[in-house]
Design an enzyme around this catalytic site. Structure first.
Site, mmCIF file in Angstrom:
data_model
loop_
_atom_site.group_PDB
_atom_site.id
_atom_site.type_symbol
_atom_site.label_atom_id
_atom_site.label_comp_id
_atom_site.label_asym_id
_atom_site.label_seq_id
_atom_site.Cartn_x
_atom_site.Cartn_y
_atom_site.Cartn_z
ATOM 1 N N GLY A 4 73.254 48.932 52.820
ATOM 2 C CA GLY A 4 74.024 49.676 51.839
ATOM 3 C C GLY A 4 74.581 48.735 50.781
ATOM 4 O O GLY A 4 74.661 47.519 50.979
ATOM 5 N N CYS A 5 74.990 49.308 49.661
ATOM 6 C CA CYS A 5 75.456 48.481 48.546
ATOM 7 C C CYS A 5 76.793 47.810 48.858
ATOM 8 O O CYS A 5 76.951 46.601 48.658
ATOM 9 C CB CYS A 5 75.551 49.316 47.273
ATOM 10 S SG CYS A 5 76.470 50.867 47.445
ATOM 11 N N TYR A 6 77.775 48.571 49.356
ATOM 12 C CA TYR A 6 79.061 47.961 49.700
ATOM 13 C C TYR A 6 78.913 46.875 50.775
ATOM 14 O O TYR A 6 79.481 45.786 50.632
ATOM 15 C CB TYR A 6 80.045 49.019 50.186
ATOM 16 C CG TYR A 6 80.678 49.881 49.127
ATOM 17 C CD1 TYR A 6 81.432 49.321 48.094
ATOM 18 C CD2 TYR A 6 80.550 51.264 49.164
ATOM 19 C CE1 TYR A 6 82.031 50.111 47.126
ATOM 20 C CE2 TYR A 6 81.145 52.072 48.202
ATOM 21 C CZ TYR A 6 81.886 51.498 47.187
ATOM 22 O OH TYR A 6 82.480 52.285 46.236
ATOM 23 N N PRO A 7 78.170 47.133 51.867
ATOM 24 C CA PRO A 7 78.036 46.089 52.880
ATOM 25 C C PRO A 7 77.386 44.816 52.357
ATOM 26 O O PRO A 7 77.725 43.719 52.828
ATOM 27 C CB PRO A 7 77.153 46.755 53.948
ATOM 28 C CG PRO A 7 77.416 48.209 53.792
ATOM 29 C CD PRO A 7 77.603 48.419 52.326
ATOM 30 N N THR A 8 76.470 44.929 51.405
ATOM 31 C CA THR A 8 75.824 43.732 50.873
ATOM 32 C C THR A 8 76.868 42.773 50.297
ATOM 33 O O THR A 8 76.936 41.596 50.672
ATOM 34 C CB THR A 8 74.780 44.100 49.805
ATOM 35 O OG1 THR A 8 73.719 44.832 50.423
ATOM 36 C CG2 THR A 8 74.214 42.846 49.143
#
Length: 333
Positions: A144-148
């Site tokens: 996901g974008c936030y976890p990256t």
């Protein structure tokens, strides 16, 4: 040439895959699907890509992808599982941009409230952490974008088991909500505002937990996302409460060693989203205060946070240079 297919080519991530792959020297897009736009040319849906493709959207059926070496599934959560098994069965590698294979089956079903009837164990596609596994993978679950942005901000200290607690405060551009307009993304509702949402229970928290606990079992994590009225980018302030009193210079050395050889990690004195826009870079700055360290990361949510990272993973899977097709500077201003 790597023959590439994209299931779900009309959304933001599908369009960004098409943009990036249009100039990739070792890959050719041969099939792109869209149920509602079957028969239309790529540029009729993505006018900015006119002149780069001369193929039409097809139905997401196996027969339309049978010449592919790899397929990207850029579809909503819960839909990728309808396609992934058939591609894997005939030997086509898959990079899934949905959440369907990022978490363990039981965790996915609890977090997303969907029964998973086509579960396979995938490699979590955060390239900087799982490069060796990705080299051998048949199925990669793109993060996901936030976890990256969050995981990359904290991983070096977690690997050394130096974190007592980390609080992720993240702000994302509107494209993170997808291409379909909603009341939430309506211009008057978001303009001149920053809106917190899913304040204590965002689904991406479980990816952060999974990956950081693999590095440091007893880490404690908190996460709150917000949306700002811009198109692209995720800025994450990672407030890290440390075990022991490390100097800023010591922290920098830990990060530099951990990310040694990582082509898309850049250390900056200060971080701004405009320094990474349109690129696959993750910029990181390190700040040490009296009570905590603050590690700031900036990514383009559609590139390093989605489609660019997916292409980075494809490169690794097929033995190419990691930055093939991605080695270009960000857009500025």
């Amino acid at each position: 040439m790597i023959k590439v297919g994209i299931v779900g080519g009309t959304g933001y991530t599908g369009g960004e895959l098409l943009r990036i792959l249009s100039t990739h020297p070792e890959a050719e897009v041969v099939a792109v699907s869209s149920r509602k736009d079957v028969g239309r040319k790529i540029h009729e849906v993505h006018p900015h890509l006119k002149g780069f493709y001369d193929i039409e959207f097809v139905l997401p059926e196996l027969k339309n992808f049978d010449e592919c070496d790899v397929v990207f599934t850029a579809v909503p959560h819960g839909e990728a599982m309808n396609y992934v098994p058939q591609f894997l069965e005939v030997g086509i590698k898959v990079i899934d941009l949905s959440a369907d294979y990022r978490l363990k089956k039981e965790v996915y079903e609890e977090v997303y409230g969907k029964k998973h009837d086509a579960y396979f164990e995938a490699v979590y596609g955060l390239t900087e952490l799982h490069r060796e596994e990705i080299k051998k993978a048949k199925l990669v679950a793109n993060p996901g974008c936030y976890p990256t942005g969050a995981i990359l901000a904290a991983a070096p200290l977690a690997e050394k088991e130096l974190i007592e607690r980390v609080v992720f405060d993240s702000k994302s551009g509107i494209t993170g909500a997808g291409a379909s307009p909603t009341d939430f993304t309506h211009f008057p509702n978001l303009h001149e505002s920053i809106v917190p949402y899913k304040i204590t229970d965002h689904r991406h928290y479980y990816e952060m937990l999974q990956e950081l606990k693999a590095l440091q079992e007893d880490i404690r994590i908190s996460f709150t996302p917000q949306v700002f009225p811009g198109s692209r980018g995720i800025l994450t302030n990672a407030h890290i409460f440390l075990r022991g009193d490390l100097e800023e210079g010591e922290i920098k050395k830990i990060y530099e060693k951990f990310y040694e050889g990582c082509k898309f990690i850049r250390f900056q004195e200060s971080v701004k989203l405009i320094y990474v826009r349109g690129s696959n870079f993750c910029d990181i700055s390190i700040h040490k205060g009296k009570d905590r360290a603050v590690i700031i990361s900036a990514i383009d949510n559609l590139v390093k946070g989605a489609s660019g990272q997916a292409v980075q993973n494809m490169n690794v899977m097929f033995g190419l240079e990691e930055d093939e097709g991605l080695n270009y500077p960000p857009l500025f201003p």
